[in-house]
Motif scaffolding. Structure first.
Motif, mmCIF file in Angstrom:
data_model
loop_
_atom_site.group_PDB
_atom_site.id
_atom_site.type_symbol
_atom_site.label_atom_id
_atom_site.label_comp_id
_atom_site.label_asym_id
_atom_site.label_seq_id
_atom_site.Cartn_x
_atom_site.Cartn_y
_atom_site.Cartn_z
ATOM 1 N N SER A 148 0.843 -1.196 0.000
ATOM 2 C CA SER A 148 0.000 0.000 0.000
ATOM 3 C C SER A 148 0.875 1.241 0.000
ATOM 4 O O SER A 148 2.005 1.230 0.490
ATOM 5 C CB SER A 148 -0.916 -0.012 1.226
ATOM 6 O OG SER A 148 -0.187 -0.256 2.419
ATOM 7 N N ALA A 149 0.365 2.332 -0.558
ATOM 8 C CA ALA A 149 1.147 3.566 -0.679
ATOM 9 C C ALA A 149 1.580 4.107 0.678
ATOM 10 O O ALA A 149 2.611 4.778 0.800
ATOM 11 C CB ALA A 149 0.346 4.622 -1.431
ATOM 12 N N LEU A 150 0.804 3.860 1.691
ATOM 13 C CA LEU A 150 1.159 4.180 3.068
ATOM 14 C C LEU A 150 1.133 2.892 3.888
ATOM 15 O O LEU A 150 0.186 2.106 3.794
ATOM 16 C CB LEU A 150 0.183 5.187 3.676
ATOM 17 C CG LEU A 150 0.285 6.632 3.177
ATOM 18 C CD1 LEU A 150 -0.972 7.402 3.536
ATOM 19 C CD2 LEU A 150 1.518 7.326 3.758
ATOM 20 N N GLY A 151 2.173 2.684 4.670
ATOM 21 C CA GLY A 151 2.190 1.555 5.587
ATOM 22 C C GLY A 151 1.870 2.029 6.993
ATOM 23 O O GLY A 151 1.618 3.216 7.231
ATOM 24 N N ASP A 207 4.823 -2.554 9.917
ATOM 25 C CA ASP A 207 6.235 -2.492 10.273
ATOM 26 C C ASP A 207 6.432 -2.608 11.783
ATOM 27 O O ASP A 207 5.851 -1.850 12.565
ATOM 28 C CB ASP A 207 6.828 -1.166 9.784
ATOM 29 C CG ASP A 207 8.313 -1.066 10.057
ATOM 30 O OD1 ASP A 207 9.100 -1.450 9.171
ATOM 31 O OD2 ASP A 207 8.695 -0.615 11.159
ATOM 32 N N THR A 208 7.274 -3.557 12.194
ATOM 33 C CA THR A 208 7.598 -3.744 13.601
ATOM 34 C C THR A 208 9.090 -4.054 13.707
ATOM 35 O O THR A 208 9.837 -3.874 12.750
ATOM 36 C CB THR A 208 6.727 -4.855 14.228
ATOM 37 O OG1 THR A 208 7.031 -4.969 15.629
ATOM 38 C CG2 THR A 208 6.916 -6.194 13.550
ATOM 39 N N ALA A 209 9.556 -4.496 14.878
ATOM 40 C CA ALA A 209 10.965 -4.843 15.060
ATOM 41 C C ALA A 209 11.123 -5.665 16.324
ATOM 42 O O ALA A 209 10.364 -5.518 17.285
ATOM 43 C CB ALA A 209 11.834 -3.590 15.141
ATOM 44 N N ILE A 220 8.404 5.821 -2.936
ATOM 45 C CA ILE A 220 8.422 6.211 -1.522
ATOM 46 C C ILE A 220 7.149 5.722 -0.830
ATOM 47 O O ILE A 220 6.039 6.004 -1.284
ATOM 48 C CB ILE A 220 8.567 7.728 -1.374
ATOM 49 C CG1 ILE A 220 9.965 8.151 -1.861
ATOM 50 C CG2 ILE A 220 8.331 8.185 0.057
ATOM 51 C CD1 ILE A 220 10.192 9.640 -1.886
ATOM 52 N N VAL A 221 7.328 4.989 0.277
ATOM 53 C CA VAL A 221 6.198 4.442 1.036
ATOM 54 C C VAL A 221 6.376 4.800 2.509
ATOM 55 O O VAL A 221 7.052 4.088 3.260
ATOM 56 C CB VAL A 221 6.099 2.909 0.869
ATOM 57 C CG1 VAL A 221 4.925 2.354 1.680
ATOM 58 C CG2 VAL A 221 5.957 2.529 -0.602
ATOM 59 N N PRO A 222 5.804 5.914 2.963
ATOM 60 C CA PRO A 222 5.948 6.315 4.364
ATOM 61 C C PRO A 222 5.216 5.357 5.301
ATOM 62 O O PRO A 222 4.212 4.736 4.920
ATOM 63 C CB PRO A 222 5.305 7.705 4.403
ATOM 64 C CG PRO A 222 5.225 8.146 2.966
ATOM 65 C CD PRO A 222 5.051 6.903 2.176
ATOM 66 N N ILE A 223 5.705 5.266 6.527
ATOM 67 C CA ILE A 223 5.060 4.410 7.527
ATOM 68 C C ILE A 223 4.766 5.219 8.790
ATOM 69 O O ILE A 223 5.425 5.054 9.815
ATOM 70 C CB ILE A 223 5.896 3.160 7.859
ATOM 71 C CG1 ILE A 223 7.366 3.533 8.166
ATOM 72 C CG2 ILE A 223 5.829 2.150 6.721
ATOM 73 C CD1 ILE A 223 8.162 2.377 8.765
ATOM 74 N N ASP A 272 -6.816 9.510 10.052
ATOM 75 C CA ASP A 272 -6.361 10.813 9.576
ATOM 76 C C ASP A 272 -5.140 10.664 8.668
ATOM 77 O O ASP A 272 -5.079 11.242 7.574
ATOM 78 C CB ASP A 272 -6.025 11.718 10.759
ATOM 79 C CG ASP A 272 -5.592 13.105 10.311
ATOM 80 O OD1 ASP A 272 -6.456 13.894 9.922
ATOM 81 O OD2 ASP A 272 -4.371 13.372 10.330
ATOM 82 N N SER A 273 -4.157 9.881 9.100
ATOM 83 C CA SER A 273 -2.935 9.722 8.311
ATOM 84 C C SER A 273 -3.217 9.067 6.963
ATOM 85 O O SER A 273 -2.704 9.508 5.923
ATOM 86 C CB SER A 273 -1.916 8.877 9.088
ATOM 87 O OG SER A 273 -1.400 9.575 10.195
ATOM 88 N N MET A 274 -4.033 8.021 6.951
ATOM 89 C CA MET A 274 -4.259 7.282 5.715
ATOM 90 C C MET A 274 -5.029 8.107 4.677
ATOM 91 O O MET A 274 -4.939 7.849 3.475
ATOM 92 C CB MET A 274 -4.984 5.972 6.002
ATOM 93 C CG MET A 274 -4.158 5.006 6.834
ATOM 94 S SD MET A 274 -2.516 4.659 6.110
ATOM 95 C CE MET A 274 -1.476 4.693 7.577
#
Length: 330
Positions: A13-16, A54-56, A275-278, A289-291
């Motif tokens: 997806s364009a935004l993660g 995205d995690t870690a 570019i794919v912002p997360i 709001d972000s999506m």
């Protein structure tokens, strides 16, 4: 949700969704998280068409991956799960970086178990280990790909020479590094290099750790134990100077009847299809709001105003304290 490609093959997806704020990083990061709301946020993200999560390993440590595993259970096939390795820690806490092949494999096995999946879609080296040749680290990551435990390989906060050497060892699908209106230095050398090599770019902290949302107008808006009180760009001497950029972002947001966060994210999306912002979120309201930024079209004049208000190197203060800064661009 629009789709983009990281590298030549990984469609997302364009935004993660950056999952770090959701669990396991302590109240000193972005305030306390409610597990029920965090899980509902993952549900809502999937409903909105978000596929990249995205995690870690180090978030918690371990607790964040466990939470994401709970959130994606039963829906794994439709999603792209990214996690990271590269640190060592014990009961006493953080012990430094470790990208030895043995730790790469140990971390992968642990992440698979905590996430409840058979294969990690995108496995990042979280920070470069200066004591381990990148060829050794990426070589082990490549073996995990061959074994079907990892689909694609990524790096985070790596420098140009490391990126080239890593990519020569095994194709790198994505580089994750800080990039936003108040942190544009990647545009000078790193982003052009990624484009030369066909590596996708995943900006973390795309909202300047919350600063670019316009919701924080004073240091007093932060809890006393919030780590951002020690962030150089949130410091007493730099805070007011950095608010000048936010004023421009807010002004453009008002002309579109949108939020400042959406403008900051849309600016990044307009910087290239690779570019794919997360943006990170632990609540459905901020997620939604972000999506919504994915369908915000900024004008050429908007982009020029934002570029002028946020020149490369123009933000007051370094983006990290000295110790963390030494771990970047290696």
């Amino acid at each position: 949700m629009q789709q983009r490609k990281l590298g030549n093959e990984l469609t997302v997806s364009a935004l993660g969704l950056g999952c770090m704020p959701m669990a396991g990083v302590g109240q000193n990061m972005y305030g306390e998280a409610d597990v029920t709301e965090s899980l509902a946020t993952i549900d809502r993200a999937i409903e909105l068409g978000v596929t990249l999560f995205d995690t870690a390993e180090v978030y918690g440590p371990h607790l964040n991956e466990e939470l994401v595993g709970r959130g994606i259970a039963g829906r794994r096939d439709r999603l792209v799960i990214a996690t990271k390795f590269g640190f060592k820690f014990n009961e006493d806490g953080f012990q430094g970086v470790d990208s030895t092949p043995a730790n790469v494999r140990r971390a992968c096995e642990g992440s698979l178990q905590r996430l409840g999946i058979d294969e990690i879609d995108l496995f990042y080296q979280h920070r470069v280990d200066p004591d381990v040749p990148i060829e050794d680290t990426v070589g082990e990551m490549a073996r995990l790909v061959e074994e079907g435990k990892v689909r694609f390989v990524g790096l985070s906060e790596a420098g140009p020479d490391t990126i080239r050497r890593a990519h020569d060892t095994h194709p790198i699908a994505a580089l994750q590094s800080e990039y936003s209106l108040w942190e544009r230095e990647v545009e000078e050398e790193i982003l052009p290099l990624c484009r030369e090599l066909g590596i996708g770019f995943v900006p973390y902290s795309p909202l300047g750790r919350g600063f670019l949302t316009g919701q924080i107008t004073s240091r007093d808006d932060l809890p006393e134990d919030d780590y951002r009180r020690r962030d150089p760009r949130y410091s007493e001497e730099n805070f007011d100077q950095n608010l000048k950029l936010v004023d421009v972002v807010k002004d453009i947001a008002n002309t579109h009847n949108r939020s400042a966060a959406q403008v900051a994210l849309a600016w990044l999306l307009h910087k290239g299809e690779d570019i794919v912002p997360i943006p990170g979120s632990k609540r459905r309201a901020t997620l939604e709001d972000s999506m919504a930024a994915a369908d915000l079209v900024l004008t050429g004049d908007d982009m020029e105003r934002l570029d002028a208000a946020a020149p490369i190197g123009g933000t007051a203060g370094p983006r990290y304290g000295e110790a963390m800064l030494k771990m970047t661009r290696l």
